[in-house]
Structure formats: structure tokens, C-alpha cells
Design a protein around this motif. Structure first.
Motif, PDB file in Angstrom:
ATOM      1  N   ALA A  49      87.217 -46.496-122.332  1.00  0.00           N
ATOM      2  CA  ALA A  49      85.908 -46.457-122.721  1.00  0.00           C
ATOM      3  C   ALA A  49      84.607 -47.420-122.324  1.00  0.00           C
ATOM      4  CB  ALA A  49      86.257 -47.221-124.656  1.00  0.00           C
ATOM      5  N   THR A  50      85.132 -47.889-120.973  1.00  0.00           N
ATOM      6  CA  THR A  50      84.397 -49.185-120.397  1.00  0.00           C
ATOM      7  C   THR A  50      83.630 -48.853-118.851  1.00  0.00           C
ATOM      8  OG1 THR A  50      85.795 -50.704-120.148  1.00  0.00           O
ATOM      9  CG2 THR A  50      84.605 -50.436-122.380  1.00  0.00           C
ATOM     10  N   GLY A  51      85.236 -48.410-118.647  1.00  0.00           N
ATOM     11  CA  GLY A  51      84.701 -48.184-117.755  1.00  0.00           C
ATOM     12  C   GLY A  51      84.777 -49.377-116.564  1.00  0.00           C
ATOM     13  N   GLU A  52      85.607 -50.647-117.181  1.00  0.00           N
ATOM     14  CA  GLU A  52      85.780 -51.566-116.002  1.00  0.00           C
ATOM     15  C   GLU A  52      87.202 -51.377-116.240  1.00  0.00           C
ATOM     16  OE1 GLU A  52      83.693 -54.111-115.885  1.00  0.00           O
ATOM     17  OE2 GLU A  52      81.979 -52.798-116.790  1.00  0.00           O
ATOM     18  N   ALA A  53      87.495 -52.221-114.770  1.00  0.00           N
ATOM     19  CA  ALA A  53      88.266 -52.640-114.336  1.00  0.00           C
ATOM     20  C   ALA A  53      89.648 -53.712-115.459  1.00  0.00           C
ATOM     21  CB  ALA A  53      88.548 -53.200-112.987  1.00  0.00           C
ATOM     22  N   LEU A  54      91.025 -53.231-115.546  1.00  0.00           N
ATOM     23  CA  LEU A  54      91.563 -53.962-116.878  1.00  0.00           C
ATOM     24  C   LEU A  54      91.866 -55.046-115.808  1.00  0.00           C
ATOM     25  CD1 LEU A  54      93.367 -51.083-118.289  1.00  0.00           C
ATOM     26  CD2 LEU A  54      91.341 -52.266-119.416  1.00  0.00           C
ATOM     27  N   PRO A  55      92.280 -56.278-116.522  1.00  0.00           N
ATOM     28  CA  PRO A  55      93.462 -58.187-115.958  1.00  0.00           C
ATOM     29  C   PRO A  55      94.565 -57.253-115.425  1.00  0.00           C
ATOM     30  CG  PRO A  55      92.212 -57.631-118.472  1.00  0.00           C
ATOM     31  CD  PRO A  55      92.065 -56.527-118.303  1.00  0.00           C
ATOM     32  N   LEU A  56      94.190 -57.363-114.272  1.00  0.00           N
ATOM     33  CA  LEU A  56      96.754 -57.390-113.983  1.00  0.00           C
ATOM     34  C   LEU A  56      96.786 -56.957-114.815  1.00  0.00           C
ATOM     35  CD1 LEU A  56      95.908 -58.174-110.141  1.00  0.00           C
ATOM     36  CD2 LEU A  56      95.325 -55.792-111.337  1.00  0.00           C
ATOM     37  N   ASP A  57      97.299 -58.255-116.120  1.00  0.00           N
ATOM     38  CA  ASP A  57      98.573 -58.247-116.748  1.00  0.00           C
ATOM     39  C   ASP A  57      98.485 -57.218-117.534  1.00  0.00           C
ATOM     40  OD1 ASP A  57      96.527 -59.533-118.263  1.00  0.00           O
ATOM     41  OD2 ASP A  57      97.624 -60.514-118.600  1.00  0.00           O
ATOM     42  N   GLU A  58      97.337 -57.058-118.333  1.00  0.00           N
ATOM     43  CA  GLU A  58      97.478 -55.965-119.096  1.00  0.00           C
ATOM     44  C   GLU A  58      97.019 -54.375-118.186  1.00  0.00           C
ATOM     45  OE1 GLU A  58      96.562 -54.064-122.687  1.00  0.00           O
ATOM     46  OE2 GLU A  58      96.459 -56.365-122.643  1.00  0.00           O
ATOM     47  N   LEU A  59      96.815 -54.772-117.609  1.00  0.00           N
ATOM     48  CA  LEU A  59      96.955 -52.503-116.641  1.00  0.00           C
ATOM     49  C   LEU A  59      98.755 -52.177-116.220  1.00  0.00           C
ATOM     50  CD1 LEU A  59      95.839 -51.048-114.958  1.00  0.00           C
ATOM     51  CD2 LEU A  59      96.003 -52.611-112.955  1.00  0.00           C
ATOM     52  N   VAL A  60      99.175 -53.796-116.192  1.00  0.00           N
ATOM     53  CA  VAL A  60     100.655 -53.409-116.269  1.00  0.00           C
ATOM     54  C   VAL A  60     101.648 -52.558-117.003  1.00  0.00           C
ATOM     55  CG1 VAL A  60     103.204 -54.404-115.675  1.00  0.00           C
ATOM     56  CG2 VAL A  60     101.430 -54.970-114.314  1.00  0.00           C
ATOM     57  N   THR A  61     100.809 -53.422-118.468  1.00  0.00           N
ATOM     58  CA  THR A  61     101.179 -52.543-119.500  1.00  0.00           C
ATOM     59  C   THR A  61     100.864 -52.105-120.192  1.00  0.00           C
ATOM     60  OG1 THR A  61     101.455 -55.149-120.558  1.00  0.00           O
ATOM     61  CG2 THR A  61     101.530 -53.635-122.453  1.00  0.00           C
ATOM     62  N   GLN A  62      99.256 -51.312-119.985  1.00  0.00           N
ATOM     63  CA  GLN A  62      99.047 -50.318-119.478  1.00  0.00           C
ATOM     64  C   GLN A  62      99.969 -48.907-119.373  1.00  0.00           C
ATOM     65  OE1 GLN A  62      97.297 -49.634-122.421  1.00  0.00           O
ATOM     66  NE2 GLN A  62      97.576 -51.373-123.061  1.00  0.00           N
ATOM     67  N   LEU A  63     100.358 -48.739-117.644  1.00  0.00           N
ATOM     68  CA  LEU A  63     100.625 -48.537-117.236  1.00  0.00           C
ATOM     69  C   LEU A  63     101.635 -47.858-117.440  1.00  0.00           C
ATOM     70  CD1 LEU A  63      99.304 -48.618-113.410  1.00  0.00           C
ATOM     71  CD2 LEU A  63      98.858 -46.979-114.801  1.00  0.00           C
ATOM     72  N   SER A  64     102.491 -49.029-117.791  1.00  0.00           N
ATOM     73  CA  SER A  64     103.684 -48.838-118.323  1.00  0.00           C
ATOM     74  C   SER A  64     104.333 -48.281-119.972  1.00  0.00           C
ATOM     75  CB  SER A  64     105.142 -50.249-118.800  1.00  0.00           C
ATOM     76  OG  SER A  64     105.873 -49.897-118.515  1.00  0.00           O
ATOM     77  N   LEU A  65     103.411 -47.979-120.688  1.00  0.00           N
ATOM     78  CA  LEU A  65     103.027 -47.642-121.568  1.00  0.00           C
ATOM     79  C   LEU A  65     102.519 -45.692-121.377  1.00  0.00           C
ATOM     80  CD1 LEU A  65     100.885 -49.768-124.281  1.00  0.00           C
ATOM     81  CD2 LEU A  65     103.494 -49.085-124.578  1.00  0.00           C
ATOM     82  N   LYS A  66     101.875 -46.185-120.134  1.00  0.00           N
ATOM     83  CA  LYS A  66     101.723 -44.260-120.224  1.00  0.00           C
ATOM     84  C   LYS A  66     102.787 -43.629-119.472  1.00  0.00           C
ATOM     85  CE  LYS A  66      97.187 -42.015-118.006  1.00  0.00           C
ATOM     86  NZ  LYS A  66      96.753 -42.016-118.813  1.00  0.00           N
ATOM     87  N   LEU A  67     103.552 -44.383-118.798  1.00  0.00           N
ATOM     88  CA  LEU A  67     104.831 -44.002-118.186  1.00  0.00           C
ATOM     89  C   LEU A  67     106.086 -43.269-119.263  1.00  0.00           C
ATOM     90  CD1 LEU A  67     106.167 -43.110-114.996  1.00  0.00           C
ATOM     91  CD2 LEU A  67     106.719 -45.602-115.691  1.00  0.00           C
ATOM     92  N   GLN A  68     105.914 -44.162-119.983  1.00  0.00           N
ATOM     93  CA  GLN A  68     106.951 -44.225-120.921  1.00  0.00           C
ATOM     94  C   GLN A  68     107.133 -42.715-121.631  1.00  0.00           C
ATOM     95  OE1 GLN A  68     107.123 -47.521-123.085  1.00  0.00           O
ATOM     96  NE2 GLN A  68     107.835 -49.244-121.362  1.00  0.00           N
ATOM     97  N   ALA A  69     105.380 -42.707-122.089  1.00  0.00           N
ATOM     98  CA  ALA A  69     105.247 -41.183-123.112  1.00  0.00           C
ATOM     99  C   ALA A  69     104.911 -40.205-122.261  1.00  0.00           C
ATOM    100  CB  ALA A  69     103.683 -41.264-123.015  1.00  0.00           C
ATOM    101  N   ALA A  70     105.073 -40.578-121.180  1.00  0.00           N
ATOM    102  CA  ALA A  70     105.312 -38.871-120.045  1.00  0.00           C
ATOM    103  C   ALA A  70     106.789 -38.230-119.211  1.00  0.00           C
ATOM    104  CB  ALA A  70     104.682 -39.500-118.326  1.00  0.00           C
ATOM    105  N   HIS A  71     107.691 -40.260-119.960  1.00  0.00           N
ATOM    106  CA  HIS A  71     109.434 -39.435-119.314  1.00  0.00           C
ATOM    107  C   HIS A  71     109.225 -39.181-120.858  1.00  0.00           C
ATOM    108  CE1 HIS A  71     110.005 -41.274-115.850  1.00  0.00           C
ATOM    109  NE2 HIS A  71     109.386 -42.611-116.054  1.00  0.00           N
ATOM    110  N   ARG A  72     108.798 -39.603-121.880  1.00  0.00           N
ATOM    111  CA  ARG A  72     109.105 -38.524-123.534  1.00  0.00           C
ATOM    112  C   ARG A  72     109.115 -37.534-123.002  1.00  0.00           C
ATOM    113  NH1 ARG A  72     107.439 -43.992-125.274  1.00  0.00           N
ATOM    114  NH2 ARG A  72     105.475 -42.825-125.917  1.00  0.00           N
ATOM    115  N   GLN A  73     107.352 -37.152-122.714  1.00  0.00           N
ATOM    116  CA  GLN A  73     107.271 -35.787-122.329  1.00  0.00           C
ATOM    117  C   GLN A  73     107.461 -34.860-121.902  1.00  0.00           C
ATOM    118  OE1 GLN A  73     103.189 -35.127-121.659  1.00  0.00           O
ATOM    119  NE2 GLN A  73     102.885 -33.532-121.754  1.00  0.00           N
ATOM    120  N   ILE A  74     108.429 -35.478-120.415  1.00  0.00           N
ATOM    121  CA  ILE A  74     109.282 -34.428-119.531  1.00  0.00           C
ATOM    122  C   ILE A  74     110.842 -34.641-120.366  1.00  0.00           C
ATOM    123  CG2 ILE A  74     110.785 -34.900-117.649  1.00  0.00           C
ATOM    124  CD1 ILE A  74     108.491 -36.421-116.407  1.00  0.00           C
ATOM    125  N   GLU A  75     111.104 -34.823-121.072  1.00  0.00           N
ATOM    126  CA  GLU A  75     112.222 -34.954-121.666  1.00  0.00           C
ATOM    127  C   GLU A  75     112.488 -34.027-122.742  1.00  0.00           C
ATOM    128  OE1 GLU A  75     115.761 -35.840-120.703  1.00  0.00           O
ATOM    129  OE2 GLU A  75     114.498 -36.818-119.410  1.00  0.00           O
TER     130      GLU A  75
END
Length: 105
Positions: A49-75
Motif C-alpha cells: 500500500a505504501t511502498g515503505e519498508a516494514l520494521p524488522l519485527d513486523e517483517l518477520v511476522t508478516q513473512l511467517s504468515l505468508k509462508l504459512q499461507a503458502a504451506h496451506r496452499q501446497i497441502e
């Protein structure tokens, strides 16, 4: 019932996009060697939405959520469900005698 204070019950998913500067590679080319990308905190991802970098702690959480969604889709893709007229014969519906499969035949 409205929540009035405290952290949210569920973590909000922030839509991520590839960094436009490094094109998702997390590094940019310096004069002689690759340097960590300053725009995306060397992650390759920014908030869509903004093109801004996320703070590192928020980035880790968002990447984890994205990875979990990808694993669910693969299954889901690994275990295709039967469709069409033969689908009721492939899965047990426990409607028959003793909890067996009932097909209506």
C-alpha cells in the motif's frame, strides 16, 4: 462486543510487494560488489500500500504468515478432492449403517 483496548485478537496481514529498488533480491549493485538494499531493510519486501519498508519485527511476522499461507496452499494442491458424480464414492459420509458410507444406490 467491541474491543476497546489492548492488542488485536488476530494479527492483521499486511499485503507485501517486491521492493522496487532491488526488485525483491534484497541487494543492490554497488560500484564493485553487492550491497544490502537500504529501502527494504535487505529483505526484498515492502508494504504494497505504501511502498515503505516494514520494521524488522513486523517483517518477520508478516513473512511467517505468508509462508504459512503458502504451506496451506501446497497441502491443498497435494490432496486434490474428487469432484463430479463420482465424488460421493471417494469419501466416506458416515450416513450408512454403523457409520459406513451411504451412496443412495
Amino acid at each position: 462486543m467491541m474491543k476497546e483496548h489492548g492488542p488485536a485478537f488476530k494479527k492483521a496481514v499486511i499485503e507485501l510487494d517486491k521492493c522496487p529498488l532491488c526488485r525483491g533480491r534484497a541487494v543492490t549493485m554497488g560500484t564493485f560488489y553487492e550491497l544490502p538494499c537500504d529501502r527494504c531493510n535487505a529483505s526484498g519486501w515492502v508494504a504494497a500500500a505504501t511502498g515503505e519498508a516494514l520494521p524488522l519485527d513486523e517483517l518477520v511476522t508478516q513473512l511467517s504468515l505468508k509462508l504459512q499461507a503458502a504451506h496451506r496452499q501446497i497441502e491443498q494442491l497435494k490432496n486434490p478432492r474428487a469432484t463430479g458424480p463420482g465424488a460421493q464414492y471417494q469419501e466416506g459420509n458416515r450416513l450408512g449403517a454403523g457409520g459406513s458410507n451411504y451412496t443412495g444406490d
